[in-house]
Design an enzyme around this catalytic site. Structure first.
Site, PDB file in Angstrom:
ATOM      1  N   ASN A 155       0.810  -1.216   0.000  1.00 43.67           N
ATOM      2  CA  ASN A 155       0.000   0.000   0.000  1.00 43.67           C
ATOM      3  C   ASN A 155       0.848   1.273   0.000  1.00 43.67           C
ATOM      4  O   ASN A 155       0.404   2.311  -0.463  1.00 43.67           O
ATOM      5  CB  ASN A 155      -0.968   0.005   1.195  1.00 43.67           C
ATOM      6  CG  ASN A 155      -0.314  -0.424   2.484  1.00 43.67           C
ATOM      7  OD1 ASN A 155       0.254  -1.519   2.575  1.00 43.67           O
ATOM      8  ND2 ASN A 155      -0.366   0.415   3.487  1.00 43.67           N
ATOM      9  N   SER A 203     -11.159  -5.101  -0.601  1.00 44.71           N
ATOM     10  CA  SER A 203     -12.027  -4.087  -0.014  1.00 44.71           C
ATOM     11  C   SER A 203     -12.580  -3.194  -1.116  1.00 44.71           C
ATOM     12  O   SER A 203     -11.843  -2.755  -1.999  1.00 44.71           O
ATOM     13  CB  SER A 203     -11.215  -3.255   0.979  1.00 44.71           C
ATOM     14  OG  SER A 203     -12.051  -2.334   1.636  1.00 44.71           O
ATOM     15  N   CYS A 330      -2.495   5.026   8.077  1.00 40.14           N
ATOM     16  CA  CYS A 330      -2.984   4.415   9.306  1.00 40.14           C
ATOM     17  C   CYS A 330      -2.125   4.783  10.499  1.00 40.14           C
ATOM     18  O   CYS A 330      -2.580   4.776  11.621  1.00 40.14           O
ATOM     19  CB  CYS A 330      -3.004   2.901   9.167  1.00 40.14           C
ATOM     20  SG  CYS A 330      -3.526   2.384   7.555  1.00 40.14           S
TER      21      CYS A 330
HETATM   22  C1  LIG Z   1      -6.685  -0.338   3.105  1.00 41.07           C
HETATM   23  C2  LIG Z   1      -6.012  -1.640   3.346  1.00 41.07           C
HETATM   24  C3  LIG Z   1      -6.494  -2.533   4.301  1.00 41.07           C
HETATM   25  C4  LIG Z   1      -7.680  -2.209   5.192  1.00 41.07           C
HETATM   26  O1  LIG Z   1      -8.842  -2.194   4.447  1.00 41.07           O
HETATM   27  P1  LIG Z   1     -10.236  -1.707   5.059  1.00 41.07           P
HETATM   28  O2  LIG Z   1     -11.247  -2.144   4.085  1.00 41.07           O
HETATM   29  O3  LIG Z   1     -10.119  -0.228   5.174  1.00 41.07           O
HETATM   30  O4  LIG Z   1     -10.390  -2.359   6.383  1.00 41.07           O
HETATM   31  C5  LIG Z   1      -5.858  -3.743   4.437  1.00 41.07           C
HETATM   32  N1  LIG Z   1      -4.801  -4.066   3.691  1.00 41.07           N
HETATM   33  C6  LIG Z   1      -4.303  -3.224   2.755  1.00 41.07           C
HETATM   34  C7  LIG Z   1      -3.136  -3.642   1.941  1.00 41.07           C
HETATM   35  C8  LIG Z   1      -4.894  -1.989   2.558  1.00 41.07           C
HETATM   36  O5  LIG Z   1      -4.389  -1.163   1.650  1.00 41.07           O
END
Ligand SMILES: *Cc1c(COP(=O)(O)O)cnc(C)c1O
Length: 406
Positions: A155, A203, A330
């Site tokens: 990310n 997600s 985060c």
């Molecule tokens: C954003 C993200 C998450 C968390 O996702 P949510 O749907 O906001 O809980 C988990 N893993 C990665 C790699 C992300 O980028």
């Protein structure tokens, strides 16, 4: 005051919902408001139909069958369900999990929580370009290993791991392969069968769908994988995740998946071009460095360190015209340098001076022009004010300077 546009280059944190997705969702708030589990009247049937269709669309995006999709509240829950669920379900086989220290916190902290419950966890480190050393992965597998958890795309840097090779290593060793594909799904091709993935988290809000809806893919054949439920109740989602289904969310997630798949190739090309232009211009600024592997990465992401410029300070110079991220969203409240970049071997100075740019479906050429302008101006401004930059320009070896302790 001039009404300058706010440029959004933080699509890895979240994406706007595509208007086509909103449109698909709307009837499920008002007309078709039934509970998808209500089997005995038309309101329930209409809701169920929406859910079935959404499930098909989401499954298609990753080459899965609809029955293999478990809807959750998002990737955090999917990560928790995959890791805790496998740990509990396969406790007779072993208690060892292998993951990587550049994973998302939803994976790392879940593993840490399981260590208190008897799990043995290996946290592999990465090479300077963010890539996993596959020999190290092989060597880490033990007879009691039940699962390897490696994210598809990072990310913070967009670095993509060699999923095919990791899938093969897991298959040869007979261990489950779980991937957090939240940043990859809908943006690069994913085929769970080709790669040999057993569990996959995603997600909707990272792919132009709504927040609060996600999915966990759980393989049903060759082999049939199961996870222990972490949410108990009415036995929804084949008993693996109870709770009334988020019907509008699922419909929106499905539509988002359909659009992402249809537009993936052209969009990746368009974004790579814009990203490359942004990157090339920013790397022309003195003492700037690209973080992460240049080849194996997402088309819409670049992560750059601006040496001797503190990232948070640089962002303040944008005067709210540019939304980007320093460190990871985060943890950025804490002002700790990014643990991902530290794992890539960056010193805390370069990690502190990093900015993540993540482009998206609604990013325009004009946005990129504005971002380049802001970055050039901001970096110059910060360096003009910086005694450290002045010393650097005077040729003083900063590593030899003895800073006073405090
Ligand atoms: C954003 C993200 C998450 C968390 O996702 P949510 O749907 O906001 O809980 C988990 N893993 C990665 C790699 C992300 O980028």
């Amino acid at each position: 005051m001039s009404q300058k546009k706010i440029v959004y280059l933080d699509n890895n944190a979240t994406t706007p919902v595509d208007p086509r997705v909103v449109e698909a969702m709307l009837p499920y708030f008002t007309e078709h408001y039934g509970n998808a589990a209500s089997r005995n009247h038309p309101y329930g049937w209409a809701a169920e139909e929406g859910v079935d269709y959404g499930r098909k669309q989401v499954a298609k995006l990753i080459g899965a069958s609809p029955k293999e999709i478990i809807f959750t509240s998002g990737a955090t829950e999917s990560d928790n369900l995959a890791i805790k669920g496998v740990f509990e379900m396969y406790s007779r086989k072993g208690n060892h999990i292998i993951t990587v220290n550049t994973e998302h916190k939803a994976v790392l902290d879940t593993c840490k929580a399981l260590e208190k419950k008897g799990a043995e966890v290996t946290y592999l480190s990465v090479k300077n370009d963010g890539m996993l050393d596959l020999e190290e992965l092989k060597a880490a597998i033990q007879p009691n290993t039940i699962m390897v958890a490696v994210m598809w795309a990072n990310n913070e840097t967009g670095v993509i791991q060699d999923m095919e090779a990791i899938g093969k290593i897991c298959a040869d060793a007979g261990v489950l392969f779980f991937t957090d594909a939240t940043q990859a799904a809908g943006k690069v091709p994913i085929d769970v069968n080709k790669i040999g993935i057993h569990l996959l988290a995603m997600s909707a809000h990272k792919m132009y769908g709504p927040k609060g809806i996600g999915a966990l893919y759980v393989r049903r054949r060759n082999p049939r994988v199961k996870v222990t439920a972490q949410m108990h109740g009415g036995g929804h989602e084949r008993g693996m995740r109870s709770g009334t289904l988020n019907v509008p969310g699922i419909v929106g997630f499905g539509k988002a998946a359909e659009i992402a798949l249809a537009e993936m190739e052209t969009e990746a090309q368009r974004l790579a071009k814009l990203r490359d232009r942004l990157e090339t211009e920013l790397l022309k600024i003195e003492e700037t460095y690209l973080n992460g592997n240049r080849q194996n990465r997402m088309p819409h992401v670049t992560n750059i360190s601006f040496k001797h410029v503190e990232g948070e300070g640089l962002m303040m110079t944008f005067n709210k015209h540019l939304s980007v991220s320093s460190g990871s969203a985060c943890t950025s409240a804490s002002l700790e340098p990014s643990y991902v970049l530290l794992a890539y071997g960056l010193g805390s100075d370069l990690a502190h001076s990093s900015i993540r740019f993540s482009l998206g479906r609604f990013t325009t050429e004009e946005d990129i022009d504005l971002a380049i302008e802001e970055l050039k101006r901001g970096t110059q401004h910060m360096r003009d004010l910086s005694p450290i930059w002045e010393m650097y320009k005077e040729g003083i070896d900063l590593d030899s300077v003895k800073w006073s302790e405090h």
